[in-house]
Motif scaffolding. Structure first.
Motif, PDB file in Angstrom:
ATOM      1  N   GLY A  10      31.717 -34.758  -5.551  1.00  0.00           N
ATOM      2  CA  GLY A  10      31.949 -34.091  -4.275  1.00  0.00           C
ATOM      3  C   GLY A  10      31.104 -32.853  -4.080  1.00  0.00           C
ATOM      4  N   ASN A  11      30.479 -32.347  -5.109  1.00  0.00           N
ATOM      5  CA  ASN A  11      29.649 -31.152  -5.007  1.00  0.00           C
ATOM      6  C   ASN A  11      28.180 -31.576  -4.916  1.00  0.00           C
ATOM      7  N   PHE A  12      27.786 -32.064  -3.729  1.00  0.00           N
ATOM      8  CA  PHE A  12      26.421 -32.526  -3.538  1.00  0.00           C
ATOM      9  C   PHE A  12      25.957 -32.142  -2.137  1.00  0.00           C
ATOM     10  N   THR A  13      24.673 -32.305  -1.882  1.00  0.00           N
ATOM     11  CA  THR A  13      24.057 -31.856  -0.640  1.00  0.00           C
ATOM     12  C   THR A  13      23.477 -33.037   0.118  1.00  0.00           C
ATOM     13  N   TYR A  14      23.732 -33.068   1.429  1.00  0.00           N
ATOM     14  CA  TYR A  14      23.083 -34.027   2.312  1.00  0.00           C
ATOM     15  C   TYR A  14      21.868 -33.346   2.917  1.00  0.00           C
ATOM     16  N   MET A  15      20.718 -34.010   2.858  1.00  0.00           N
ATOM     17  CA  MET A  15      19.516 -33.466   3.491  1.00  0.00           C
ATOM     18  C   MET A  15      18.587 -34.616   3.830  1.00  0.00           C
ATOM     19  N   ARG A  16      17.699 -34.353   4.770  1.00  0.00           N
ATOM     20  CA  ARG A  16      16.697 -35.348   5.129  1.00  0.00           C
ATOM     21  C   ARG A  16      15.698 -35.491   3.997  1.00  0.00           C
ATOM     22  N   ASN A  17      14.996 -36.604   3.978  1.00  0.00           N
ATOM     23  CA  ASN A  17      13.982 -36.861   2.959  1.00  0.00           C
ATOM     24  C   ASN A  17      12.587 -36.425   3.392  1.00  0.00           C
ATOM     25  N   ILE A  18      12.444 -35.933   4.595  1.00  0.00           N
ATOM     26  CA  ILE A  18      11.121 -35.625   5.148  1.00  0.00           C
ATOM     27  C   ILE A  18      10.334 -34.700   4.225  1.00  0.00           C
ATOM     28  N   HIS A  19      10.943 -33.597   3.813  1.00  0.00           N
ATOM     29  CA  HIS A  19      10.200 -32.660   2.962  1.00  0.00           C
ATOM     30  C   HIS A  19       9.916 -33.248   1.583  1.00  0.00           C
ATOM     31  N   LEU A  20      10.779 -34.115   1.095  1.00  0.00           N
ATOM     32  CA  LEU A  20      10.569 -34.725  -0.211  1.00  0.00           C
ATOM     33  C   LEU A  20       9.399 -35.707  -0.212  1.00  0.00           C
ATOM     34  N   LEU A  32      12.294 -25.839  -4.087  1.00  0.00           N
ATOM     35  CA  LEU A  32      12.865 -24.617  -3.522  1.00  0.00           C
ATOM     36  C   LEU A  32      13.528 -24.897  -2.175  1.00  0.00           C
ATOM     37  N   LEU A  33      12.876 -25.710  -1.336  1.00  0.00           N
ATOM     38  CA  LEU A  33      13.465 -26.038  -0.052  1.00  0.00           C
ATOM     39  C   LEU A  33      14.766 -26.811  -0.230  1.00  0.00           C
ATOM     40  N   SER A  34      14.801 -27.738  -1.172  1.00  0.00           N
ATOM     41  CA  SER A  34      16.033 -28.478  -1.465  1.00  0.00           C
ATOM     42  C   SER A  34      17.132 -27.533  -1.944  1.00  0.00           C
ATOM     43  N   LEU A  35      16.771 -26.575  -2.797  1.00  0.00           N
ATOM     44  CA  LEU A  35      17.734 -25.578  -3.261  1.00  0.00           C
ATOM     45  C   LEU A  35      18.272 -24.771  -2.083  1.00  0.00           C
ATOM     46  N   MET A  36      17.385 -24.373  -1.175  1.00  0.00           N
ATOM     47  CA  MET A  36      17.810 -23.585  -0.020  1.00  0.00           C
ATOM     48  C   MET A  36      18.753 -24.388   0.880  1.00  0.00           C
ATOM     49  N   PHE A  37      18.496 -25.694   1.029  1.00  0.00           N
ATOM     50  CA  PHE A  37      19.397 -26.544   1.821  1.00  0.00           C
ATOM     51  C   PHE A  37      20.771 -26.653   1.165  1.00  0.00           C
ATOM     52  N   SER A  38      20.828 -26.528  -0.161  1.00  0.00           N
ATOM     53  CA  SER A  38      22.095 -26.693  -0.876  1.00  0.00           C
ATOM     54  C   SER A  38      22.987 -25.454  -0.826  1.00  0.00           C
TER      55      SER A  38
END
Length: 116
Positions: A10-20, A32-38
């Motif tokens: 349950g401790n996870f982040t939803y984000m788009r894959n565009i930056h990845l 870093l961007l993924s960390l910031m989204f989290s």
């Protein structure tokens, strides 16, 4: 091909894959961007704060923020007080690059101040 499912607590982040999948930014910038989204919305997302929760130092975080800014994933606004003096900096994190197709390389910003 075998598919392995990861058990999530349950401790996870939803984000788009565009930056990845953006081949024009480094793995460090993607991380870093993924960390910031989290991070939660109330978290103080400053360069020193990001350095505090990661292995990289302030200069590495600053350089990566600059890369993300040039790629259009971060924009910033200078906040001034009543006397016109610089008071703070407001960063906006974008899920998709601002003013750039992620399939096209970013153009270096000219005349822009360095990340503070």
């Amino acid at each position: 091909m075998e598919v392995v499912h990861v058990e999530k607590d349950g401790n996870f982040t939803y984000m788009r894959n565009i930056h990845l999948r953006d081949k024009f930014i480094s793995l460090k910038a993607k991380g870093l961007l993924s960390l910031m989204f989290s991070l939660p919305p109330e978290w103080d997302c400053t360069i020193s704060g990001l350095a505090y929760i990661s292995k990289e130092g302030i200069s590495a975080i600053r350089a990566t923020i600059k890369e993300l800014e040039e790629a259009g994933y971060i924009s910033r606004e200078r906040i001034r007080n009543e006397a016109g003096q610089l008071k703070d900096m407001r960063y906006t994190i974008h899920e998709t690059p601002k003013n750039r197709d992620p399939k096209e390389p970013p153009t270096p910003m000219s005349g822009q101040p360095t990340v503070e």
